[in-house]
Design a protein around this motif. Sequence first.
Motif, PDB file in Angstrom:
ATOM      1  N   SER A 119       0.835  -1.208   0.000  1.00 11.57           N
ATOM      2  CA  SER A 119       0.000   0.000   0.000  1.00 11.57           C
ATOM      3  C   SER A 119       0.864   1.250   0.000  1.00 11.57           C
ATOM      4  N   ALA A 156      -6.074  10.223  -2.905  1.00 11.44           N
ATOM      5  CA  ALA A 156      -6.550   9.288  -1.876  1.00 11.44           C
ATOM      6  C   ALA A 156      -7.718   8.458  -2.400  1.00 11.44           C
ATOM      7  N   GLU A 157      -8.577   9.073  -3.198  1.00  7.95           N
ATOM      8  CA  GLU A 157      -9.716   8.349  -3.778  1.00  7.95           C
ATOM      9  C   GLU A 157      -9.234   7.282  -4.742  1.00  7.95           C
ATOM     10  N   LEU A 188      -7.782   4.419  -2.667  1.00  5.76           N
ATOM     11  CA  LEU A 188      -8.762   3.521  -2.058  1.00  5.76           C
ATOM     12  C   LEU A 188      -9.189   2.424  -3.022  1.00  5.76           C
ATOM     13  N   ALA A 192      -7.381  -0.591   0.962  1.00  8.73           N
ATOM     14  CA  ALA A 192      -7.928   0.210   2.058  1.00  8.73           C
ATOM     15  C   ALA A 192      -6.862   1.010   2.796  1.00  8.73           C
ATOM     16  N   ASP A 193      -5.601   0.530   2.804  1.00  9.05           N
ATOM     17  CA  ASP A 193      -4.540   1.233   3.534  1.00  9.05           C
ATOM     18  C   ASP A 193      -3.834   2.298   2.691  1.00  9.05           C
ATOM     19  N   PRO A 232      -4.970   5.133   1.241  1.00  7.69           N
ATOM     20  CA  PRO A 232      -5.242   6.547   1.538  1.00  7.69           C
ATOM     21  C   PRO A 232      -4.431   7.128   2.691  1.00  7.69           C
ATOM     22  N   VAL A 233      -4.183   6.366   3.762  1.00  9.01           N
ATOM     23  CA  VAL A 233      -3.435   6.937   4.883  1.00  9.01           C
ATOM     24  C   VAL A 233      -2.008   7.268   4.463  1.00  9.01           C
ATOM     25  N   ARG A 237      -2.170  10.518   2.353  1.00 11.10           N
ATOM     26  CA  ARG A 237      -2.388  11.726   3.156  1.00 11.10           C
ATOM     27  C   ARG A 237      -1.184  12.036   4.041  1.00 11.10           C
ATOM     28  N   GLY A 272      -8.238   5.439  12.228  1.00  5.08           N
ATOM     29  CA  GLY A 272      -8.917   4.932  11.039  1.00  5.08           C
ATOM     30  C   GLY A 272     -10.174   4.157  11.396  1.00  5.08           C
ATOM     31  N   GLU A 309     -10.318   3.384   5.916  1.00 10.04           N
ATOM     32  CA  GLU A 309     -10.175   4.514   4.991  1.00 10.04           C
ATOM     33  C   GLU A 309     -10.776   5.821   5.517  1.00 10.04           C
ATOM     34  N   LEU A 368     -10.460   8.569   7.939  1.00 13.96           N
ATOM     35  CA  LEU A 368      -9.274   8.966   8.690  1.00 13.96           C
ATOM     36  C   LEU A 368      -9.470  10.275   9.440  1.00 13.96           C
TER      37      LEU A 368
END
Length: 287
Positions: free
Chosen positions: A106, A130-131, A134, A138-139, A141-142, A145, A151, A156, A158
């Motif tokens: 990820s 981030a979209e 996703l 699932a990991d 986006p963090v 950002r 979370g 997702e 956050l």
Amino acid sequence: MASSITLPSPAKLNLFLHVVGKRPDGYHELQTLFQFLDYGDTIRFTLTPEHPGVRLESPIPGVADRDNLVIRAAQTLASIAEHPLPGVTIRIDKRLPMGGGLGGGSSNAATTLVGLNWLWQLGLSEEALAEIGLSLGADVPVFVRGQAAFGEGVGEILTPANPPEDWFVVLKPDCNINTGKIFSTEGLTRDTAKIKIRPAFEGDASRYRNDCEDVVRKLYPEVNQSLDWLSQFGPARLTGTGACIFGRFPTESAARIIWESKPSGITGFVAKGVNISPLHQKLTELK
């Protein structure tokens, strides 16, 4: 336009992981606290106008291009560009173990999205990246950002957080864990009570745990043994669904003393927890 860029692709820890329910689509509802480590892979992106498309300098053994999140991230970005883009060659220097619960794949995908958005001068917002992330996992986006976060959902949703930036001993027992197997095991706790959006370091930390840990201990003796050993020196916990485990220490010297005494045959590393991703620290230097 720059012709190349080299960026970090850091590890993350799940400082806790609670399974609070199961959705109709089969995915589990989670609550977790993400923190980055100042340790990870490094990825170099080099534009190749003479060679269109996306290629890895050295393919990862056992991972087909169609399953490689780096390739998929790059191709997704290229597909939404409004004009033809120069090709890119990607070199990944791996340090993070695959299947360790450290978010290596990820993180690689996120570094690719952020790095190529900069190198290709696409101008996409963090929200847009981030979209896209996703859709890859699932990991992702963090990592896009780049801020430690509480979370929820499948991980997702956050909320920024600032846990203490302590030192960690991270151990990788000699086994590979099947995440699907863990989440499908009948004995997995799936009804932990939800907690308020507050970092795990507030109040009694013993209330926080990794709900996957008991199942992983039973199915993977190597993890059980490593947790028992590291727990001699303070609380030790599984990250994600494993196989990596971690212990928290107040100083680098304290962590390294424990590291030097680890049992033979176990790999791992010592690293500092950081609330701003090394990827974003590097990008700030480039601006």
